[in-house]
Design a protein around this motif. Structure first.
Motif, short mmCIF file in Angstrom:
data_model
loop_
_atom_site.label_atom_id
_atom_site.label_comp_id
_atom_site.label_asym_id
_atom_site.label_seq_id
_atom_site.Cartn_x
_atom_site.Cartn_y
_atom_site.Cartn_z
N ASP A 266 22.42 2.76 -24.62
CA ASP A 266 23.08 3.57 -25.65
C ASP A 266 22.91 5.06 -25.36
OD1 ASP A 266 20.56 2.79 -28.23
OD2 ASP A 266 20.42 3.10 -26.08
N ARG A 267 21.78 5.42 -24.81
CA ARG A 267 21.56 6.82 -24.45
C ARG A 267 22.54 7.23 -23.36
NH1 ARG A 267 17.64 10.58 -25.09
NH2 ARG A 267 17.58 12.24 -23.52
N ALA A 268 22.68 6.38 -22.34
CA ALA A 268 23.59 6.69 -21.24
C ALA A 268 25.02 6.85 -21.75
CB ALA A 268 23.53 5.59 -20.18
N LEU A 269 25.43 5.93 -22.61
CA LEU A 269 26.80 5.99 -23.14
C LEU A 269 27.01 7.22 -24.00
CD1 LEU A 269 27.36 2.22 -24.01
CD2 LEU A 269 28.58 3.53 -22.28
N VAL B 35 23.17 -6.05 -18.99
CA VAL B 35 22.66 -5.07 -19.93
C VAL B 35 23.25 -5.36 -21.30
CG1 VAL B 35 22.58 -2.63 -20.51
CG2 VAL B 35 22.43 -3.36 -18.14
N ARG B 36 22.41 -5.48 -22.28
CA ARG B 36 22.88 -5.73 -23.64
C ARG B 36 22.40 -4.61 -24.54
NH1 ARG B 36 22.05 -10.50 -21.23
NH2 ARG B 36 23.55 -12.13 -21.58
N LEU B 37 23.27 -4.19 -25.43
CA LEU B 37 22.87 -3.16 -26.37
C LEU B 37 22.11 -3.81 -27.51
CD1 LEU B 37 26.05 -0.91 -26.55
CD2 LEU B 37 24.01 -0.63 -25.20
N THR B 38 21.02 -3.20 -27.91
CA THR B 38 20.22 -3.76 -29.00
C THR B 38 20.94 -3.55 -30.32
OG1 THR B 38 19.04 -1.68 -29.17
CG2 THR B 38 18.05 -3.40 -27.82
N ALA B 39 20.56 -4.36 -31.29
CA ALA B 39 21.24 -4.29 -32.57
C ALA B 39 21.10 -2.91 -33.20
CB ALA B 39 20.67 -5.36 -33.51
N LYS B 40 19.90 -2.31 -33.05
CA LYS B 40 19.70 -1.00 -33.65
C LYS B 40 19.87 0.05 -32.55
CE LYS B 40 16.07 1.45 -36.24
NZ LYS B 40 16.94 2.49 -36.63
N MET B 41 20.90 0.85 -32.72
CA MET B 41 21.18 1.85 -31.70
C MET B 41 20.43 3.14 -32.01
SD MET B 41 24.91 2.69 -30.19
CE MET B 41 25.34 4.12 -31.14
N THR B 42 19.87 3.74 -31.01
CA THR B 42 19.17 5.01 -31.21
C THR B 42 20.10 6.15 -30.88
OG1 THR B 42 17.21 3.86 -30.39
CG2 THR B 42 17.06 6.25 -30.64
N TRP B 43 20.31 7.03 -31.81
CA TRP B 43 21.18 8.18 -31.56
C TRP B 43 20.40 9.26 -30.84
CZ3 TRP B 43 26.17 7.51 -32.18
CH2 TRP B 43 26.62 6.54 -33.09
N ILE B 44 21.08 9.90 -29.90
CA ILE B 44 20.40 10.98 -29.19
C ILE B 44 20.28 12.19 -30.12
CG2 ILE B 44 21.13 10.24 -26.91
CD1 ILE B 44 23.31 12.35 -26.98
N LYS B 45 19.32 13.05 -29.79
CA LYS B 45 19.08 14.21 -30.65
C LYS B 45 19.88 15.41 -30.15
CE LYS B 45 14.47 12.72 -32.01
NZ LYS B 45 14.78 11.33 -31.71
N THR B 46 20.03 16.37 -31.02
CA THR B 46 20.79 17.58 -30.66
C THR B 46 20.16 18.28 -29.47
OG1 THR B 46 21.23 17.86 -33.02
CG2 THR B 46 21.81 19.70 -31.59
N ARG B 47 18.84 18.28 -29.40
CA ARG B 47 18.20 18.99 -28.29
C ARG B 47 18.46 18.29 -26.95
NH1 ARG B 47 13.40 16.94 -30.78
NH2 ARG B 47 12.54 15.24 -29.56
N ASP B 48 18.78 16.98 -27.00
CA ASP B 48 19.13 16.29 -25.75
C ASP B 48 20.40 16.87 -25.16
OD1 ASP B 48 18.11 13.14 -27.18
OD2 ASP B 48 16.99 14.51 -25.87
N ILE B 49 21.27 17.36 -26.03
CA ILE B 49 22.51 17.98 -25.58
C ILE B 49 22.29 19.45 -25.26
CG2 ILE B 49 24.89 18.54 -26.21
CD1 ILE B 49 24.40 15.57 -25.70
#
Lengths: 493, 168
Positions: A105-108, A231-245
């Protein structure tokens, strides 16, 4: 101009054009995500649908598909380690390892946001810099093109943290694979070994499907369903943070700039933008060894650049009537069908078309962000299938996709052969990226080199007396030796 | 599970031999191209340059590996520093890979020779490939058959009706 642009936004945000942009982006993303399906074919097949439409509605659909196709390749690159199209080839190098480490999810998300930012950056260039940028790009002759592509070729030396010699041999093999066919300058058959099917050379899509898709699928068949390698996405997706961008600010800016500029240059292509941007990011990084292992920077660099090429390619198309890519050729055809001639007079005669392109590009990028972020879970379900079921089905798709390019079984054999070559490369630890870069860039470099020699009447001195050419040549020499210098400067040497 | 492993040294020698062979073939083939009116930029010039460069790199690699083996006779350091950008691991020839490759090659051959209708050969390929990669039991056979039928049907419909591709 601003008022006209705002007026255009108002027009394109009406239900019908907005709906067409949405359909275009969605269909583009789906097709771009499936290896073996060609985005340009989607746009070409949609073209007849627009014959009876208002020109702006046709532009809405086709530009939406253009944006979606380029961005959709991220999905299979991340989840399958197979680039959905040539533009997402470099994305595979970091998005897939990141996904396999449990962070798909992070990569996507990184890829999607980088795509949008790259797309919007090129939109700004389209809006504010179209005429001067197009004029500058047209000043580039074959000398400058050759030198620029040579820079990209030299970046190959940065793509292997291990044996640089093997990487260069891999690149040379890629160049050799690009040679067969009818020579574009002298029209002589070259390296065809007497086979008439080789006159057209090895098709790019067949080769890419082979070295990426078939190789990966055959490797997946070895790991088996029980290994849980899918690769399977987990049920709970972790959103990236603003500072990652925000921490990627410089990378995003640089990659978007490279992608926009590469997009402006006719005939160079989105894949080159991704390549140059990725390797540039690696060369400027303080931790280049992390590239290829699931590094944020790699995903961002590639996706920002390849999306930025879309807006960049529209600049010469709109201002000069010169297509920057295959899909731009189809867009020109769409305008021609409606009796609209792209070029310098378009701004005067049909300004609503110019501003229509600008507003559609912006809206399409925003919709792409929404669709892809919202659809991550659904896209994953499409390929959330065990390997023993998925491999044969995807191989079938690859066979049909390779055949569909030119309606030749020869292309399918080419795909199969290069799939086996890809397996050999893995066994011999030869990185695949230099091979593909050599294959893609060699025809461009060679034809411009030889054209430049014809123009200069075989005078090689012109390559150093033309300032831009000389600058690019100097950069390419520096890039070639940069990895060596970097290794010598490491404390443990 | 896996095929017989080949030593790193043998792989290196094979790699060099293959590279030199390809370089030789390319050089020879490019040399057969008759010169054009603009002799300095004949169609064979750049391929010959690349072939020479590739041969030189292959010999350089052999020399480097030979030198390294003299410094490290145990061979433990051979290929130790090689990492693959974008790749994951070295792959030996094991049974599933061989089976899948053979099935794929056979499928393409059947298409080439037009032995059977495309839909039938595709159905057989997908069915056989799924079984080759799965545990064979009644349930597995049913799933393979169903998946083959659905995937082949959808593929043919999408490509022929939506993309107007003429399939073999």
């Amino acid at each position: 101009m601003i008022l006209d642009l705002l007026g255009s936004f108002g027009a394109m945000l009406q239900p019908v054009p907005l709906g067409l942009i949405l359909i275009g982006v969605f269909s583009g993303v789906v097709i771009g995500a499936i290896p073996g399906l060609n985005g340009a074919v989607l746009v070409a097949l949609s073209l007849p649908l627009t014959f009876g439409w208002e020109p702006l509605n046709g532009i809405a659909l086709l530009v939406g598909q253009y944006v979606g196709v380029i961005s959709g390749g991220l999905i299979s690159a991340t989840l399958l380690n197979i680039p959905g199209n040539a533009s997402s080839m470099m994305t595979t190098l970091d998005a897939s390892p990141m996904a396999r480490k449990g962070r798909p999810d992070r990569a996507l998300q990184l890829g999607i946001i980088a795509s949008v930012i790259g797309g919007l950056f090129s939109w700004l260039a389209l809006v504010f810099l179209s005429p001067p940028l197009a004029t500058l790009a047209l000043k580039f002759g074959p000398h400058e093109y050759f030198a620029l592509v040579l820079v990209a070729l030299m970046l190959i030396s940065s793509l292997s943290d291990g044996s640089m010699v093997k990487a260069l041999i891999g690149a040379a093999l890629g160049m050799v694979a690009a040679f067969p066919g009818i020579d574009t300058i002298t029209a002589q058959p070259r390296l065809t070994l007497g086979f008439s099917q080789m006159n057209a050379g090895f098709d790019l899509l067949a080769v890419l499907l082979g070295v990426f898709a078939v190789t990966q699928l055959l490797a997946d068949s070895a790991s088996g369903a029980a290994a849980g390698d899918r690769v399977r996405l987990t049920a709970k997706m972790t959103w990236i943070k603003t500072r990652d961008i925000t921490s990627q600010g410089l990378n995003l800016f640089r990659s978007s700039l490279i992608g926009t500029w590469i997009g402006i240059l006719p005939g160079v292509g989105g894949s080159v933008g991704g390549i140059v941007s990725y390797v540039t990011a690696k060369n400027f990084s303080k931790t280049p060894e992390k590239y290829g292992t699931g590094c944020d920077d790699g995903v961002v660099a590639s996706e920002a650049a390849n999306s930025a090429t879309v807006g960049g390619a529209l600049i010469p198309m709109i201002t000069m009537g010169i297509p920057g890519s295959i899909i731009d050729v189809i867009l020109i055809a769409a305008l021609t069908i409606h009796n609209i001639r792209p070029g310098p007079l378009l701004f005067e005669n049909e300004p609503q078309i110019v501003y229509g392109f600008m507003s559609v590009l912006f809206i399409a990028n925003i919709l792409m962000l929404v669709i892809m972020l919202a659809g991550i879970r659904w896209f994953a379900k499409l390929i959330d299938v065990p390997s023993n079921y998925l491999v044969p089905v995807l191989l079938l798709l690859c066979v049909v996709g390779a055949y569909a390019v030119n309606n030749r079984v020869f292309d399918v054999w080419v795909m199969f052969a290069f799939g086996l070559v890809g397996l050999l490369f893995r066994a011999w630890k030869i990185p695949i990226a230099p091979f593909v870069i050599g294959f893609i860039l060699t025809p461009i470099a060679e034809s411009n080199f030889r054209t430049a020699l014809i123009v200069s009447e075989n005078n090689l001195v012109d390559f150093v007396t033309r300032p831009v050419t000389a600058l690019f040549l100097a950069i390419s020499v520096a890039i070639l030796f940069l990895p060596l210098l970097r290794r010598k400067m490491k404390p443990d040497f | 599970m896996g095929g017989r492993p080949i030593s790193a040294r043998t792989q290196d020698i094979l790699f060099v031999v293959v590279s030199l062979s390809i370089a030789g073939i390319v050089y020879w083939s490019a040399d057969q191209i008759p010169p054009s009116l603009l002799a300095k930029i004949s169609a064979g010039l750049v391929p010959k340059l690349v072939a020479v460069a590739m041969a030189g790199l292959a010999l350089l690699y052999l020399f480097m590996q030979f030198g390294q083996s003299l410094r490290d006779p145990t061979g433990l350091a051979l290929n130790a520093d090689e990492t693959l950008i974008g790749g994951d691991h070295s792959l030996g020839l094991n049974r599933p890979v061989v089976k899948t490759s053979l099935l794929l090659g056979l499928y393409i051959l059947v298409i080439q020779l037009d032995i059977a209708p495309f839909w039938l050969s595709s159905l057989a390929f997908v069915f056989a490939s799924i079984l080759a990669l799965s545990v064979i039991n009644a349930r597995g056979i049913l799933i393979a058959a169903a998946l083959a039928a659905v995937s082949v049907s959808l593929t043919i419909v999408i490509f022929t009706q939506l993309f107007t591709v003429v399939l073999p």
